[in-house]
Motif scaffolding. Structure first.
Motif, PDB file in Angstrom:
ATOM      1  N   UNK A 146      47.369  29.319  53.531  1.00 30.79           N
ATOM      2  CA  UNK A 146      46.422  29.132  53.454  1.00 30.79           C
ATOM      3  C   UNK A 146      45.540  29.845  52.297  1.00 30.79           C
ATOM      4  N   UNK A 147      45.231  29.144  51.287  1.00 31.38           N
ATOM      5  CA  UNK A 147      44.216  30.306  50.786  1.00 31.38           C
ATOM      6  C   UNK A 147      42.080  30.100  50.747  1.00 31.38           C
ATOM      7  N   UNK A 204      48.858  23.239  50.655  1.00 32.58           N
ATOM      8  CA  UNK A 204      48.324  24.113  52.423  1.00 32.58           C
ATOM      9  C   UNK A 204      48.425  23.157  53.635  1.00 32.58           C
ATOM     10  N   UNK A 205      48.345  24.642  54.569  1.00 35.09           N
ATOM     11  CA  UNK A 205      48.086  24.395  55.812  1.00 35.09           C
ATOM     12  C   UNK A 205      46.325  24.915  56.587  1.00 35.09           C
ATOM     13  N   UNK A 206      46.086  25.460  55.955  1.00 30.90           N
ATOM     14  CA  UNK A 206      44.146  25.621  55.995  1.00 30.90           C
ATOM     15  C   UNK A 206      44.044  26.070  54.673  1.00 30.90           C
ATOM     16  N   UNK A 207      42.368  25.350  54.581  1.00 32.66           N
ATOM     17  CA  UNK A 207      42.025  25.927  52.743  1.00 32.66           C
ATOM     18  C   UNK A 207      40.043  26.942  53.638  1.00 32.66           C
ATOM     19  N   UNK A 208      39.845  27.596  52.801  1.00 31.80           N
ATOM     20  CA  UNK A 208      38.409  27.860  53.286  1.00 31.80           C
ATOM     21  C   UNK A 208      37.954  28.503  52.457  1.00 31.80           C
ATOM     22  N   UNK A 209      36.557  27.402  52.604  1.00 33.88           N
ATOM     23  CA  UNK A 209      35.586  27.294  50.971  1.00 33.88           C
ATOM     24  C   UNK A 209      34.941  28.576  51.587  1.00 33.88           C
ATOM     25  N   UNK A 210      34.341  29.379  51.447  1.00 34.19           N
ATOM     26  CA  UNK A 210      33.236  30.794  51.059  1.00 34.19           C
ATOM     27  C   UNK A 210      32.670  30.764  50.391  1.00 34.19           C
ATOM     28  N   UNK A 211      32.412  29.526  48.933  1.00 35.83           N
ATOM     29  CA  UNK A 211      32.023  29.639  48.273  1.00 35.83           C
ATOM     30  C   UNK A 211      30.850  28.122  48.178  1.00 35.83           C
ATOM     31  N   UNK A 212      30.932  27.244  49.138  1.00 40.30           N
ATOM     32  CA  UNK A 212      29.912  26.414  48.699  1.00 40.30           C
ATOM     33  C   UNK A 212      29.557  25.829  47.390  1.00 40.30           C
ATOM     34  N   UNK A 213      30.604  25.242  46.761  1.00 45.13           N
ATOM     35  CA  UNK A 213      30.283  25.152  45.853  1.00 45.13           C
ATOM     36  C   UNK A 213      31.637  23.784  45.643  1.00 45.13           C
ATOM     37  N   UNK A 214      30.709  22.121  44.783  1.00 44.49           N
ATOM     38  CA  UNK A 214      31.234  21.451  45.244  1.00 44.49           C
ATOM     39  C   UNK A 214      32.736  21.493  44.957  1.00 44.49           C
ATOM     40  N   UNK A 238      37.753  37.427  55.432  1.00 43.22           N
ATOM     41  CA  UNK A 238      38.321  35.999  56.061  1.00 43.22           C
ATOM     42  C   UNK A 238      40.360  36.112  55.442  1.00 43.22           C
ATOM     43  N   UNK A 239      40.264  37.153  54.253  1.00 45.24           N
ATOM     44  CA  UNK A 239      41.476  37.840  53.622  1.00 45.24           C
ATOM     45  C   UNK A 239      42.168  38.639  55.335  1.00 45.24           C
ATOM     46  N   UNK A 240      41.140  39.697  55.247  1.00 46.64           N
ATOM     47  CA  UNK A 240      41.656  40.777  56.579  1.00 46.64           C
ATOM     48  C   UNK A 240      42.151  40.072  57.464  1.00 46.64           C
ATOM     49  N   UNK A 241      41.487  38.674  58.272  1.00 43.03           N
ATOM     50  CA  UNK A 241      41.766  38.933  58.960  1.00 43.03           C
ATOM     51  C   UNK A 241      42.845  37.853  58.989  1.00 43.03           C
ATOM     52  N   UNK A 242      43.116  36.828  58.008  1.00 41.11           N
ATOM     53  CA  UNK A 242      44.545  36.457  57.733  1.00 41.11           C
ATOM     54  C   UNK A 242      45.535  36.466  58.219  1.00 41.11           C
ATOM     55  N   UNK A 243      45.597  37.753  57.214  1.00 45.88           N
ATOM     56  CA  UNK A 243      46.816  38.823  57.294  1.00 45.88           C
ATOM     57  C   UNK A 243      46.324  39.795  59.018  1.00 45.88           C
ATOM     58  N   UNK A 298      36.301  35.669  61.692  1.00 49.71           N
ATOM     59  CA  UNK A 298      36.629  35.641  62.347  1.00 49.71           C
ATOM     60  C   UNK A 298      37.073  34.564  63.268  1.00 49.71           C
ATOM     61  N   UNK A 299      35.934  33.588  63.483  1.00 47.56           N
ATOM     62  CA  UNK A 299      35.342  32.231  64.024  1.00 47.56           C
ATOM     63  C   UNK A 299      36.529  31.288  63.212  1.00 47.56           C
ATOM     64  N   UNK A 300      36.061  30.929  62.041  1.00 48.63           N
ATOM     65  CA  UNK A 300      36.699  30.321  60.810  1.00 48.63           C
ATOM     66  C   UNK A 300      38.146  30.195  60.899  1.00 48.63           C
ATOM     67  N   UNK A 301      38.831  31.216  61.128  1.00 46.41           N
ATOM     68  CA  UNK A 301      40.283  31.244  61.157  1.00 46.41           C
ATOM     69  C   UNK A 301      40.758  30.873  62.408  1.00 46.41           C
TER      70      UNK A 301
END
Length: 337
Positions: free
Chosen positions: A161-162, A227-237, A173-178, A146-149
């Motif tokens: 967004x992705x 994309x206007x905003x991309x969110x990395x929740x995986x922490x993978x390079x 994050x998906x739920x909150x972006x909606x 929620x804070x990230x979004x």
């Protein structure tokens, strides 16, 4: 001396044991909370496996658990606005007298126990219609995305967004972006179960991030604007490399997943010309938890589908193993002491 059961992690050898410990007594400005539910987070797994270490722990053992809800059992001196019997969620951390941010269950004892101490100012009242299981996961599992979004990513209605990584945080994050009106919402994950979950949580499309045409599909879905905003929740390079390549003008990459690997921008000229940004994100502020509880109270959110399983306190090691091995692709597991 009164005792209670608690899961204790030895930071030196990383062993987790459920044992009897002294029941804590609330000090000035503190309350004792009878824990009714405590989330099991991937951060807890990392704390146990040694990937994560406490920065401010005074001893060599700690009770994990930063996602906690319960009932106020006992009041310490000078507690003014709380009553015994109040239903509460606990903030995942607090500031000490030196201004340092301390994380519950990491830097001091958390909620994998029958009782937990909490400062009065870290309590968030929860309504009767919100279950303890759902309330427990709001701090972190929901408040971090929620804070990230809304804060770090500053997502506005109709922005493209992705979300990379649709696990415990990414699904929310998906739920909150909606909720905030982002469109389209693209979910990216190599796991087919995670992709199916993303659609259930409100993604417009869920893509396999390892597919050869993955980046092309994002271009098509955003009509070539990126994309206007991309969110990395995986922490993978590789995720971060992909995200930078499909950012549009003024696009923001928000790094939520943690990694110690370097971050590279392949085309710095393009990045600067499009005035893009890379933003680090960690956790949430107290007001984000309060906002989410208010949204639940108003009927805008509910998290029943996020509770993938419940375990007794004695089964804490089993819950950790299930999350670590992703058995059943859980969103959140909870302990019920």
């Amino acid at each position: 001396m009164a005792t209670m059961r608690a899961a204790r992690l030895n930071i030196t050898d990383r062993t987790l044991e459920v044992t009897d410990v002294p029941r804590p007594v609330p000090g000035r400005g503190q309350v004792l909370v009878r824990v009714r539910a405590a989330g099991v987070c991937l951060s807890d797994v990392h704390l146990i496996d040694g990937t994560l270490s406490p920065l401010h722990l005074d001893e060599d053992t700690v009770t994990p658990g930063h996602e906690v809800s319960g009932v106020v059992e006992e009041l310490g001196p000078e507690v003014l606005d709380v009553e015994v019997g109040d239903r509460v969620a606990l903030q995942a951390g607090e500031h000490d007298r030196h201004g340092r941010v301390l994380t519950r269950g990491v830097d001091y004892d958390g909620g994998w126990a029958e009782y937990a101490l909490a400062g009065e100012d870290t309590l968030v009242p929860i309504p009767d219609e919100l279950s303890f299981e759902q309330a427990a996961i709001i701090p972190d599992a929901v408040s971090t995305p929620w804070a990230a979004v809304t804060a770090t990513g500053d997502v506005r209605p109709a922005e493209a967004v992705a979300v990379w990584g649709v696990g415990g945080l990414g699904a929310h994050a998906v739920q909150l972006l909606r909720l905030v009106g982002a469109a389209p919402i693209i979910a990216a994950d190599p796991d087919e179960h995670a992709r199916a979950r993303a659609l259930e949580y409100g993604a417009d499309v869920a893509l396999d991030s390892t597919a050869a045409d993955f980046l092309t599909r994002i271009g098509q879905l955003t009509h070539g604007r990126g994309l206007d905003a991309a969110f990395d929740f995986a922490g993978v390079p590789v995720v971060r490399e992909q995200a930078v390549r499909v950012l549009g003008e003024h696009g923001r990459l928000v790094l939520v997943g943690l990694t110690d690997k370097p971050l590279e921008v392949g085309d710095g000229t393009r990045f600067s010309y499009l005035r893009q940004q890379i933003l680090g994100h960690y956790g949430s502020e107290a007001e984000h938890v309060v906002q989410l509880v208010d949204l639940v109270r108003a009927g805008r959110l509910e998290f029943s589908r996020s509770i993938s399983g419940a375990f007794s306190l004695e089964e804490a090691p089993k819950a950790v193993e299930q999350l670590e091995k992703r058995i059943g692709s859980p969103v959140r597991l909870v302990l019920q002491p």
